[in-house]
Design a protein around this motif. Structure first.
Motif, PDB file in Angstrom:
ATOM      1  N   LYS A   1      69.772 -30.746  29.222  1.00 53.72           N
ATOM      2  CA  LYS A   1      70.815 -31.352  28.380  1.00 53.72           C
ATOM      3  C   LYS A   1      72.198 -30.830  28.742  1.00 53.72           C
ATOM      4  O   LYS A   1      73.205 -31.470  28.476  1.00 53.72           O
ATOM      5  CB  LYS A   1      70.563 -31.057  26.903  1.00 53.72           C
ATOM      6  N   ARG A   2      72.252 -29.653  29.324  1.00 58.09           N
ATOM      7  CA  ARG A   2      73.517 -29.001  29.643  1.00 58.09           C
ATOM      8  C   ARG A   2      73.995 -29.281  31.070  1.00 58.09           C
ATOM      9  O   ARG A   2      74.927 -28.673  31.558  1.00 58.09           O
ATOM     10  CB  ARG A   2      73.386 -27.502  29.391  1.00 58.09           C
ATOM     11  N   LYS A   3      73.350 -30.238  31.706  1.00 55.57           N
ATOM     12  CA  LYS A   3      73.669 -30.571  33.104  1.00 55.57           C
ATOM     13  C   LYS A   3      74.949 -31.388  33.209  1.00 55.57           C
ATOM     14  O   LYS A   3      75.165 -32.338  32.463  1.00 55.57           O
ATOM     15  CB  LYS A   3      72.518 -31.373  33.719  1.00 55.57           C
ATOM     16  N   VAL A   4      75.772 -31.004  34.185  1.00 57.06           N
ATOM     17  CA  VAL A   4      76.899 -31.816  34.609  1.00 57.06           C
ATOM     18  C   VAL A   4      76.781 -31.978  36.118  1.00 57.06           C
ATOM     19  O   VAL A   4      76.211 -31.128  36.802  1.00 57.06           O
ATOM     20  CB  VAL A   4      78.270 -31.194  34.237  1.00 57.06           C
ATOM     21  N   SER A   5      77.300 -33.077  36.641  1.00 61.84           N
ATOM     22  CA  SER A   5      77.226 -33.353  38.072  1.00 61.84           C
ATOM     23  C   SER A   5      78.607 -33.204  38.698  1.00 61.84           C
ATOM     24  O   SER A   5      79.619 -33.476  38.052  1.00 61.84           O
ATOM     25  CB  SER A   5      76.730 -34.782  38.310  1.00 61.84           C
ATOM     26  N   PHE A   6      78.615 -32.799  39.963  1.00 62.69           N
ATOM     27  CA  PHE A   6      79.859 -32.647  40.717  1.00 62.69           C
ATOM     28  C   PHE A   6      79.794 -33.533  41.954  1.00 62.69           C
ATOM     29  O   PHE A   6      78.780 -33.535  42.664  1.00 62.69           O
ATOM     30  CB  PHE A   6      80.047 -31.189  41.170  1.00 62.69           C
ATOM     31  N   VAL A   7      80.867 -34.267  42.208  1.00 64.94           N
ATOM     32  CA  VAL A   7      80.959 -35.113  43.398  1.00 64.94           C
ATOM     33  C   VAL A   7      82.337 -34.854  44.013  1.00 64.94           C
ATOM     34  O   VAL A   7      83.361 -35.143  43.389  1.00 64.94           O
ATOM     35  CB  VAL A   7      80.805 -36.615  43.051  1.00 64.94           C
ATOM     36  N   TYR A   8      82.323 -34.292  45.246  1.00 64.69           N
ATOM     37  CA  TYR A   8      83.596 -33.981  45.890  1.00 64.69           C
ATOM     38  C   TYR A   8      83.376 -33.629  47.356  1.00 64.69           C
ATOM     39  O   TYR A   8      82.517 -32.799  47.679  1.00 64.69           O
ATOM     40  CB  TYR A   8      84.272 -32.806  45.183  1.00 64.69           C
ATOM     41  N   SER A   9      84.129 -34.222  48.237  1.00 65.54           N
ATOM     42  CA  SER A   9      84.135 -33.866  49.662  1.00 65.54           C
ATOM     43  C   SER A   9      82.734 -33.751  50.271  1.00 65.54           C
ATOM     44  O   SER A   9      82.446 -32.829  51.020  1.00 65.54           O
ATOM     45  CB  SER A   9      84.897 -32.543  49.873  1.00 65.54           C
ATOM     46  N   GLY A  10      81.882 -34.690  49.934  1.00 67.58           N
ATOM     47  CA  GLY A  10      80.532 -34.689  50.488  1.00 67.58           C
ATOM     48  C   GLY A  10      79.556 -33.814  49.738  1.00 67.58           C
ATOM     49  O   GLY A  10      78.383 -33.751  50.079  1.00 67.58           O
ATOM     50  N   ILE A  11      80.017 -33.132  48.711  1.00 65.48           N
ATOM     51  CA  ILE A  11      79.146 -32.289  47.886  1.00 65.48           C
ATOM     52  C   ILE A  11      78.735 -33.094  46.662  1.00 65.48           C
ATOM     53  O   ILE A  11      79.579 -33.651  45.956  1.00 65.48           O
ATOM     54  CB  ILE A  11      79.879 -30.998  47.443  1.00 65.48           C
ATOM     55  N   ARG A  12      77.441 -33.148  46.439  1.00 67.27           N
ATOM     56  CA  ARG A  12      76.895 -33.802  45.246  1.00 67.27           C
ATOM     57  C   ARG A  12      75.826 -32.862  44.714  1.00 67.27           C
ATOM     58  O   ARG A  12      74.774 -32.706  45.334  1.00 67.27           O
ATOM     59  CB  ARG A  12      76.267 -35.153  45.583  1.00 67.27           C
ATOM     60  N   CYS A  13      76.127 -32.229  43.586  1.00 63.63           N
ATOM     61  CA  CYS A  13      75.173 -31.286  43.016  1.00 63.63           C
ATOM     62  C   CYS A  13      75.334 -31.268  41.507  1.00 63.63           C
ATOM     63  O   CYS A  13      76.239 -31.881  40.954  1.00 63.63           O
ATOM     64  CB  CYS A  13      75.371 -29.890  43.605  1.00 63.63           C
ATOM     65  N   ASN A  14      74.436 -30.549  40.852  1.00 64.65           N
ATOM     66  CA  ASN A  14      74.452 -30.407  39.405  1.00 64.65           C
ATOM     67  C   ASN A  14      74.633 -28.944  39.043  1.00 64.65           C
ATOM     68  O   ASN A  14      74.287 -28.061  39.826  1.00 64.65           O
ATOM     69  CB  ASN A  14      73.134 -30.904  38.797  1.00 64.65           C
TER      70      ASN A  14
END
Length: 195
Positions: free
Chosen positions: A119-132
Motif C-alpha cells: 500500500k505504501r508503494k510509489v513508482s519512479f520514472v526518470y531517465s530510463g529508470i523505472r522502479c518502485n
C-alpha cells in the motif's frame, strides 16, 4: 510533453549501468542487435522459463563484479532481486523495498504484512529508470536518482495507485516542496483507505 527515456535508450547513452531484458519483449526483439558489443550474462538470471533473459553491462568489470555477487545469493530470493535492482541502477532503498515485498509475499507467506507494505508503494520514472519504493523513502530515492541520472528537461514522474488506476505526478528535479506534496498525497490516500 516530452516522453521519458526508455531503459534501453538510457543504457545505450551510457547512463544506466546495466540493462535487463528478455527474448519475449517486443522492444528487445527490435533493438537487440544494438547490444552485441556489450558484456552479457544469460545464466542464473531468468525470472521464469517462458523466455531467455539477458543482462547487459557497460563494462566487463561490472559484469564480473555482478557474477561474484550473484554466486553469493540464492536464485530468485529476495537478495537476488535486491542485487538485480542495484545492478540495474535503482536506488538502494528502492531495491531493498522490492526485496522486502518479495520476502513477505513469496518466501515467508506473510500476505497481510505484504499487502500493508505494498500500500505504501510509489513508482519512479526518470531517465530510463523505472522502479518502485516506499513512500517514506520518496525524497531520498528521488534525490538519489537525480544525482546519478540528471538530464535537463527530462520529466521526473512519481506514480501511485488512486481509485484503482496509476496516476503520475510530474516533479521538477530538486523541487522539494512538490516532493513533499506528492508524498503527503500518498500518505493521505493510505489514511483514507484505512478508514
Amino acid at each position: 510533453m516530452k516522453k521519458p527515456l526508455r531503459d534501453y535508450e538510457a543504457f545505450l547513452m551510457g547512463l544506466k549501468p546495466a540493462l535487463f531484458d528478455s527474448s519475449n519483449c517486443v522492444t528487445f526483439q527490435k533493438v537487440s542487435h544494438l547490444y552485441k558489443h556489450y558484456p552479457c550474462v544469460t545464466e542464473g538470471i531468468h525470472l521464469h522459463e517462458e523466455a531467455d533473459f539477458f543482462l547487459f553491462f557497460q563494462t566487463e568489470q561490472m559484469k564480473e563484479e555482478f557474477l561474484m555477487k550473484l554466486a553469493t545469493v540464492n536464485h530468485l530470493s529476495p537478495e537476488f532481486h535486491e542485487l538485480l535492482g542495484i545492478t540495474l541502477g535503482y536506488p538502494p532503498l528502492a531495491a531493498k523495498y522490492f526485496a522486502e515485498c518479495r520476502r513477505l509475499e513469496e518466501v515467508e507467506k506473510r500476505i497481510n504484512e505484504y499487502e500493508e507494505l505494498f500500500k505504501r508503494k510509489v513508482s519512479f520514472v526518470y531517465s530510463g529508470i523505472r522502479c518502485n519504493g516506499h513512500v517514506n523513502d520518496l525524497v531520498e530515492n528521488s534525490v538519489w536518482i537525480w544525482e546519478r541520472y540528471y538530464i535537463e528537461d527530462e520529466p521526473f514522474k512519481i506514480g501511485m495507485i488512486e481509485d484503482n488506476i496509476v496516476r503520475f505526478y510530474e516533479v521538477k528535479p530538486y523541487d522539494f516542496d512538490e516532493l513533499e506534496r506528492v508524498k503527503q498525497r500518498k500518505l493521505d490516500l493510505i489514511t483514507k483507505e484505512q478508514m
